[in-house]
Structure formats: structure tokens, C-alpha cells
Design a protein around this motif. Structure first.
Motif, PDB file in Angstrom:
ATOM      1  N   MET A  67       2.437   2.901  13.107  1.00 44.38           N
ATOM      2  CA  MET A  67       1.688   3.932  12.397  1.00 44.38           C
ATOM      3  C   MET A  67       0.607   4.463  13.324  1.00 44.38           C
ATOM      4  SD  MET A  67       1.151   2.438   8.538  1.00 44.38           S
ATOM      5  CE  MET A  67      -0.078   1.244   9.094  1.00 44.38           C
ATOM      6  N   PRO A  68       0.241   5.732  13.187  1.00 47.07           N
ATOM      7  CA  PRO A  68      -0.799   6.291  14.061  1.00 47.07           C
ATOM      8  C   PRO A  68      -2.159   5.646  13.844  1.00 47.07           C
ATOM      9  CG  PRO A  68      -0.235   7.831  12.303  1.00 47.07           C
ATOM     10  CD  PRO A  68       0.781   6.739  12.258  1.00 47.07           C
ATOM     11  N   SER A  69      -2.449   5.258  12.596  1.00 45.71           N
ATOM     12  CA  SER A  69      -3.716   4.601  12.267  1.00 45.71           C
ATOM     13  C   SER A  69      -3.618   4.053  10.856  1.00 45.71           C
ATOM     14  CB  SER A  69      -4.894   5.580  12.359  1.00 45.71           C
ATOM     15  OG  SER A  69      -4.822   6.523  11.303  1.00 45.71           O
ATOM     16  N   LEU A  70      -4.563   3.214  10.504  1.00 46.39           N
ATOM     17  CA  LEU A  70      -4.604   2.675   9.150  1.00 46.39           C
ATOM     18  C   LEU A  70      -4.853   3.774   8.130  1.00 46.39           C
ATOM     19  CD1 LEU A  70      -4.364  -0.214   7.966  1.00 46.39           C
ATOM     20  CD2 LEU A  70      -6.857  -0.285   7.909  1.00 46.39           C
ATOM     21  N   ASP A  71      -5.566   4.812   8.544  1.00 46.25           N
ATOM     22  CA  ASP A  71      -5.898   5.919   7.646  1.00 46.25           C
ATOM     23  C   ASP A  71      -4.673   6.543   6.993  1.00 46.25           C
ATOM     24  OD1 ASP A  71      -8.088   5.372   9.256  1.00 46.25           O
ATOM     25  OD2 ASP A  71      -8.728   7.452   9.414  1.00 46.25           O
ATOM     26  N   SER A  72      -3.542   6.516   7.692  1.00 50.12           N
ATOM     27  CA  SER A  72      -2.352   7.212   7.215  1.00 50.12           C
ATOM     28  C   SER A  72      -1.817   6.651   5.898  1.00 50.12           C
ATOM     29  CB  SER A  72      -1.253   7.169   8.282  1.00 50.12           C
ATOM     30  OG  SER A  72      -0.864   5.832   8.562  1.00 50.12           O
ATOM     31  N   LEU A  73      -2.251   5.459   5.530  1.00 50.04           N
ATOM     32  CA  LEU A  73      -1.810   4.856   4.273  1.00 50.04           C
ATOM     33  C   LEU A  73      -2.599   5.365   3.071  1.00 50.04           C
ATOM     34  CD1 LEU A  73      -1.498   1.145   5.455  1.00 50.04           C
ATOM     35  CD2 LEU A  73       0.399   2.640   4.816  1.00 50.04           C
ATOM     36  N   PHE A  74      -3.734   6.012   3.324  1.00 52.33           N
ATOM     37  CA  PHE A  74      -4.663   6.355   2.251  1.00 52.33           C
ATOM     38  C   PHE A  74      -4.889   7.857   2.160  1.00 52.33           C
ATOM     39  CE2 PHE A  74      -5.622   2.153   3.868  1.00 52.33           C
ATOM     40  CZ  PHE A  74      -5.675   1.399   2.713  1.00 52.33           C
ATOM     41  N   GLU A  75      -5.259   8.290   0.961  1.00 51.31           N
ATOM     42  CA  GLU A  75      -5.643   9.685   0.787  1.00 51.31           C
ATOM     43  C   GLU A  75      -6.888   9.992   1.617  1.00 51.31           C
ATOM     44  OE1 GLU A  75      -7.160  12.580  -2.823  1.00 51.31           O
ATOM     45  OE2 GLU A  75      -5.635  11.067  -3.264  1.00 51.31           O
ATOM     46  N   GLN A  76      -7.806   9.046   1.643  1.00 55.55           N
ATOM     47  CA  GLN A  76      -9.016   9.193   2.447  1.00 55.55           C
ATOM     48  C   GLN A  76      -9.547   7.807   2.793  1.00 55.55           C
ATOM     49  OE1 GLN A  76     -10.432  12.260   3.383  1.00 55.55           O
ATOM     50  NE2 GLN A  76     -11.755  11.050   4.694  1.00 55.55           N
ATOM     51  N   ALA A  77     -10.015   7.645   4.027  1.00 61.92           N
ATOM     52  CA  ALA A  77     -10.623   6.381   4.453  1.00 61.92           C
ATOM     53  C   ALA A  77     -12.098   6.611   4.743  1.00 61.92           C
ATOM     54  CB  ALA A  77      -9.918   5.846   5.696  1.00 61.92           C
ATOM     55  N   ILE A 119      -5.027   6.326  -3.623  1.00 63.21           N
ATOM     56  CA  ILE A 119      -5.623   5.137  -3.017  1.00 63.21           C
ATOM     57  C   ILE A 119      -6.551   5.520  -1.855  1.00 63.21           C
ATOM     58  CG2 ILE A 119      -3.733   3.654  -3.770  1.00 63.21           C
ATOM     59  CD1 ILE A 119      -2.708   3.618  -0.879  1.00 63.21           C
ATOM     60  N   PHE A 120      -7.641   4.770  -1.759  1.00 62.53           N
ATOM     61  CA  PHE A 120      -8.689   5.031  -0.788  1.00 62.53           C
ATOM     62  C   PHE A 120      -9.087   3.730  -0.102  1.00 62.53           C
ATOM     63  CE2 PHE A 120      -8.843   8.099  -4.173  1.00 62.53           C
ATOM     64  CZ  PHE A 120      -9.049   9.319  -3.544  1.00 62.53           C
ATOM     65  N   LEU A 121      -9.694   3.868   1.064  1.00 64.40           N
ATOM     66  CA  LEU A 121     -10.176   2.717   1.821  1.00 64.40           C
ATOM     67  C   LEU A 121     -11.680   2.856   2.004  1.00 64.40           C
ATOM     68  CD1 LEU A 121      -9.413   0.150   3.486  1.00 64.40           C
ATOM     69  CD2 LEU A 121      -9.269   1.650   5.480  1.00 64.40           C
ATOM     70  N   LYS A 145     -11.285   0.509  16.560  1.00 65.31           N
ATOM     71  CA  LYS A 145     -10.345   0.656  17.671  1.00 65.31           C
ATOM     72  C   LYS A 145      -9.320  -0.473  17.662  1.00 65.31           C
ATOM     73  CE  LYS A 145     -10.262   1.161  22.739  1.00 65.31           C
ATOM     74  NZ  LYS A 145      -9.438  -0.004  23.099  1.00 65.31           N
ATOM     75  N   ARG A 146      -9.797  -1.690  17.398  1.00 66.01           N
ATOM     76  CA  ARG A 146      -8.909  -2.850  17.421  1.00 66.01           C
ATOM     77  C   ARG A 146      -7.919  -2.830  16.262  1.00 66.01           C
ATOM     78  NH1 ARG A 146      -5.287  -5.780  19.325  1.00 66.01           N
ATOM     79  NH2 ARG A 146      -5.215  -7.951  18.645  1.00 66.01           N
ATOM     80  N   PHE A 147      -8.367  -2.581  15.022  1.00 64.60           N
ATOM     81  CA  PHE A 147      -7.397  -2.667  13.923  1.00 64.60           C
ATOM     82  C   PHE A 147      -6.416  -1.503  13.933  1.00 64.60           C
ATOM     83  CE2 PHE A 147     -11.200  -1.193  11.303  1.00 64.60           C
ATOM     84  CZ  PHE A 147     -10.741   0.084  10.978  1.00 64.60           C
ATOM     85  N   ASN A 148      -6.801  -0.371  14.502  1.00 67.34           N
ATOM     86  CA  ASN A 148      -5.830   0.709  14.651  1.00 67.34           C
ATOM     87  C   ASN A 148      -4.800   0.382  15.726  1.00 67.34           C
ATOM     88  OD1 ASN A 148      -6.481   2.551  12.612  1.00 67.34           O
ATOM     89  ND2 ASN A 148      -8.178   3.392  13.801  1.00 67.34           N
ATOM     90  N   GLU A 149      -5.214  -0.347  16.756  1.00 66.39           N
ATOM     91  CA  GLU A 149      -4.250  -0.839  17.742  1.00 66.39           C
ATOM     92  C   GLU A 149      -3.283  -1.823  17.097  1.00 66.39           C
ATOM     93  OE1 GLU A 149      -7.093  -0.615  21.761  1.00 66.39           O
ATOM     94  OE2 GLU A 149      -6.806  -2.510  20.705  1.00 66.39           O
ATOM     95  N   MET A 150      -3.795  -2.647  16.184  1.00 67.50           N
ATOM     96  CA  MET A 150      -2.958  -3.629  15.498  1.00 67.50           C
ATOM     97  C   MET A 150      -1.866  -2.949  14.682  1.00 67.50           C
ATOM     98  SD  MET A 150      -5.990  -6.254  14.279  1.00 67.50           S
ATOM     99  CE  MET A 150      -4.963  -7.253  13.184  1.00 67.50           C
ATOM    100  N   VAL A 151      -2.225  -1.931  13.899  1.00 65.21           N
ATOM    101  CA  VAL A 151      -1.226  -1.278  13.045  1.00 65.21           C
ATOM    102  C   VAL A 151      -0.267  -0.431  13.872  1.00 65.21           C
ATOM    103  CG1 VAL A 151      -2.701  -1.302  11.001  1.00 65.21           C
ATOM    104  CG2 VAL A 151      -2.718   0.701  12.494  1.00 65.21           C
ATOM    105  N   ALA A 152      -0.766   0.164  14.948  1.00 64.92           N
ATOM    106  CA  ALA A 152       0.115   0.956  15.811  1.00 64.92           C
ATOM    107  C   ALA A 152       1.159   0.067  16.468  1.00 64.92           C
ATOM    108  CB  ALA A 152      -0.707   1.677  16.872  1.00 64.92           C
ATOM    109  N   LEU A 172       0.830  -1.207   0.000  1.00 68.67           N
ATOM    110  CA  LEU A 172       0.000   0.000   0.000  1.00 68.67           C
ATOM    111  C   LEU A 172       0.861   1.252   0.000  1.00 68.67           C
ATOM    112  CD1 LEU A 172      -2.735  -1.186   2.519  1.00 68.67           C
ATOM    113  CD2 LEU A 172      -3.058  -0.767   0.077  1.00 68.67           C
ATOM    114  N   ARG A 173       1.973   1.215   0.710  1.00 69.77           N
ATOM    115  CA  ARG A 173       2.885   2.357   0.699  1.00 69.77           C
ATOM    116  C   ARG A 173       3.432   2.603  -0.707  1.00 69.77           C
ATOM    117  NH1 ARG A 173       5.739   0.497   6.317  1.00 69.77           N
ATOM    118  NH2 ARG A 173       4.562   1.856   7.737  1.00 69.77           N
ATOM    119  N   GLU A 174       3.776   1.530  -1.405  1.00 72.26           N
ATOM    120  CA  GLU A 174       4.312   1.661  -2.763  1.00 72.26           C
ATOM    121  C   GLU A 174       3.225   2.117  -3.742  1.00 72.26           C
ATOM    122  OE1 GLU A 174       7.508   1.404  -3.839  1.00 72.26           O
ATOM    123  OE2 GLU A 174       7.888   1.374  -1.679  1.00 72.26           O
ATOM    124  N   LEU A 175       2.034   1.542  -3.627  1.00 71.03           N
ATOM    125  CA  LEU A 175       0.943   1.928  -4.528  1.00 71.03           C
ATOM    126  C   LEU A 175       0.548   3.383  -4.329  1.00 71.03           C
ATOM    127  CD1 LEU A 175      -1.339  -1.248  -4.395  1.00 71.03           C
ATOM    128  CD2 LEU A 175       0.117  -0.497  -6.296  1.00 71.03           C
TER     129      LEU A 175
END
Length: 230
Positions: free
Chosen positions: A152-162, A128-130, A140-147, A119-122
């Protein structure tokens, strides 16, 4: 972006593969979350929750269909507290808030590191959007997983907009969800690829005019974009 690739899944026709995407016209990609980025097992949560059912109830929740109380939660029309209480009342659950949350989150398995890197490369080549049918407890849980796993602060940071269903008040497969993303971000539908592992969502996106890819297991997004990021 002049990349063209073929994906062979299932029966091959005389003209082109069943799942084919020509990336030469794609400028924007909308990703689903569960089953596409996060590995997921819906039945794991159902099994966990049913352990607390005192009257032998079967919980109605799957990839294709679910009880109305889940729809309410996924569209933000009920709070986490109300959702837990609805579960207790509908299925005669004898469980604490923490037990319900743990069982409900059990379906969220893991996020492979190679998907985050992809996702970082794409994101360097495409907008890219989610777009996810989700809820406050899962978010709350999946943001804890990525952190924890990827700092990362949240999954949102990988996308232009979630776009999360419980925050926008709409959920797939309703066409208004796709129209909202296209309008808000000034995207051309013919230049936009939508990737999902639920066929009913794919069918809805096709009717709106998006390019689509049905990510049917065991196909993964890393296999799909192997040539696009090399």
C-alpha cells in the motif's frame, strides 16, 4: 448496519457487559493507531535509548505520561533534528541520528495482516478515520512497514481521513482534536465510535459525546468486529 454485539471484558454486571457497543447506531468509526492497529511496546524504545545514556538517566515516556520534549515532537513543534538534539541534551545520549531513530522506532512491532483486511472490510460499511498521537520519525517507519508488507502507498489509504498529531498540531486527549474531526467531516457524535487503548483518551472522547470502546489488552479489533464483517 443493523449489527448488535456484546464484548465481555473483566467483570460482568447484572445488566450488560463492561465493554458494550451497539453498532446499530454507529455510522462512523475513529481508530487509534498504536496498540489498536500496530502492536506496540513503549518500553522497548526506552530500553534501547537508555543504552546510549552516559549518565544513567531514566527516560520519561509511557502510554499515560511523557516528558515535554516528546509532547513538542508529537505536536509538530519540533523537527526530527531538534527532537534528536533535545534527547541528547536532556538525557546525555551519545548516539548518532540513525541510532536514535532505530531506538525510537523499536516500539513499533508489527501490523497483523488480519487487521489490515478488517479495516478494508469495515471501510465498505462505515466511514472510518484514523487519529494518532505520533511524530515524523514514526510516521515514516509505519508507512514503510505497510508499503513493504501490504504493498500500500501509506496507511492513510485505508481511511477516509487520517489525523496525525504532529501534522494537525493537536494531540489526544485534548477535546479540540475530536471536535475538529466531527466538524470537518460533518459527523454526528452519537453516530461516531472511537476506539483507543489509552483510558485517558477514551474518557475525553466520552465527554465530547462520542461512543467509545476501550480496547483493553488482550482484546483486539478483530475480536470486536468478528460478527460485524461476517
Amino acid at each position: 448496519m443493523g449489527v448488535q454485539f456484546y464484548i465481555f471484558v473483566g467483570t460482568i454486571s447484572n445488566t450488560r457487559p463492561k465493554n458494550f457497543v451497539d453498532l446499530t447506531s454507529v455510522k462512523n468509526i475513529i481508530f487509534d493507531l498504536g496498540g489498536v492497529i500496530i502492536n506496540i511496546d513503549y518500553f522497548k524504545s526506552i530500553r534501547e535509548l537508555e543504552q546510549y545514556c552516559t549518565a544513567g538517566h531514566t527516560i520519561e515516556y509511557s502510554q499515560r505520561a511523557q516528558s515535554h520534549l516528546f509532547d513538542l515532537f508529537e505536536t509538530g513543534n519540533s523537527s526530527p533534528g531538534e527532537f534528536r538534539q533535545h534527547l541528547r541534551e536532556a538525557y546525555h545520549l551519545d548516539a548518532t541520528d540513525e541510532q536514535i531513530d532505530d531506538a525510537w522506532n523499536a516500539m513499533l512491532l508489527d501490523i497483523p495482516a488480519e487487521r489490515i483486511e478488517l479495516l478494508r472490510e469495515l471501510g465498505k460499511k462505515y466511514r472510518i478515520f484514523l487519529l494518532s498521537n505520533t511524530n515524523a520519525i514514526h510516521m515514516k517507519r509505519f508507512n514503510e512497514m505497510v508499503a513493504h508488507s501490504f504493498t500500500m502507498p501509506s496507511l492513510d489509504s485505508l481511511f477516509e481521513q487520517a489525523y496525525y498529531s504532529h501534522l494537525i498540531g493537536q494531540r489526544k486527549p485534548d477535546a479540540i482534536v475530536f471536535e475538529q474531526i466531527l466538524e470537518q467531516n460533518e459527523l454526528k457524535r452519537e453516530e461516531t465510535l472511537f476506539i483507543d487503548d489509552s483510558i485517558q483518551h477514551i474518557e475525553s472522547a466520552r465527554k465530547v459525546g462520542l461512543q467509545t470502546l476501550f480496547l483493553e489488552p488482550p482484546l483486539t479489533i478483530n475480536q470486536v468486529f468478528e460478527d460485524a464483517v461476517s
